[in-house]
Write a protein that holds these residues in place. Structure first.
Motif, mmCIF file in Angstrom:
data_model
loop_
_atom_site.group_PDB
_atom_site.id
_atom_site.type_symbol
_atom_site.label_atom_id
_atom_site.label_comp_id
_atom_site.label_asym_id
_atom_site.label_seq_id
_atom_site.Cartn_x
_atom_site.Cartn_y
_atom_site.Cartn_z
ATOM 1 N N GLY A 19 12.711 -35.549 -16.228
ATOM 2 C CA GLY A 19 13.859 -34.973 -15.551
ATOM 3 C C GLY A 19 14.193 -33.574 -16.001
ATOM 4 N N SER A 46 19.728 -38.442 -16.191
ATOM 5 C CA SER A 46 19.193 -39.052 -14.975
ATOM 6 C C SER A 46 19.651 -40.502 -14.905
ATOM 7 C CB SER A 46 17.665 -39.008 -14.969
ATOM 8 O OG SER A 46 17.185 -37.687 -15.053
ATOM 9 N N ASP A 62 17.816 -37.360 -10.875
ATOM 10 C CA ASP A 62 18.662 -36.413 -11.592
ATOM 11 C C ASP A 62 19.903 -36.056 -10.770
ATOM 12 O OD1 ASP A 62 17.900 -34.464 -9.706
ATOM 13 O OD2 ASP A 62 16.598 -33.388 -11.076
#
Length: 194
Positions: A19, A46, A62
């Motif tokens: 992420g 996330s 995210d």
């Protein structure tokens, strides 16, 4: 044992970097005569939106809505504790410090690694870090281009660009540079807020 630590660290890093692409890093630079340090940190949060236990695959979403797929290695404990809606926070940091040394220290390269995994039965997570220290000889200094050539303990050469003229004036052929590189990742998983 060392290869197992590396595998676990790689699993943690792959989990963390999933992420990180959308997050702006925080970068800092500190300078003193004969020394410069650069640090950078990226933090992301996330949400677990999918889990495939048979392949140990997790889908993370995210804050911008981007979904990434991560395969969590067998070395990561407590995979079965993950649930849809859990919040995964990852922080990745790097730092490099280059220090000018006057003297004749032996050329050397050292590496230290640490790894901490979540306790059994808890949510997955942990930290992994690595620090590499290298002592290298200055074999050339080009004051016009700002390039300093270093020769390391294994005989390889690296060119560094020194942009600060006052720092470049301090460096002479025959000096040494100590380079310390560190990186760390920390991952935590929290249950979905009720």
């Amino acid at each position: 044992m060392r290869s197992r630590k590396i595998i676990v660290a790689a699993a943690l890093v792959s989990f963390a970097t999933a992420g990180l692409a959308q997050t702006e890093p925080k970068v800092g630079v500190q300078s003193a005569p004969g020394k410069v340090s650069v640090t950078g940190t990226v933090k992301t949060t996330s949400t677990v939106v999918g889990i495939e236990p048979s392949t140990r695959t997790v889908w993370l979403k995210d804050a911008k809505g981007k979904v990434v797929q991560v395969v969590v290695g067998e070395e990561a404990r407590n995979f079965d504790q993950l649930k849809i809606g859990d919040v995964v926070t990852a922080e990745y940091s790097q730092a490099m410090t280059v220090t000018l040394k006057k003297g004749g220290a032996p050329l050397a390269a050292n590496e230290n690694q640490t790894l901490e995994r979540a306790p059994m039965g808890a949510k997955p997570g942990g930290t992994a870090s690595r620090e590499v220290t290298i002592m290298a000889n200055v074999t050339a200094v080009n004051h016009q281009s700002g390039v300093v050539t270093l020769k390391g303990p294994q005989g390889n050469s690296v060119d560094l660009i020194v942009q600060d003229p006052s720092q470049l004036k301090l460096i002479r052929k025959g000096d040494q540079m100590e380079v310390v590189y560190t990186e760390a990742v920390a991952i935590s998983v929290e249950p979905q807020a009720k």
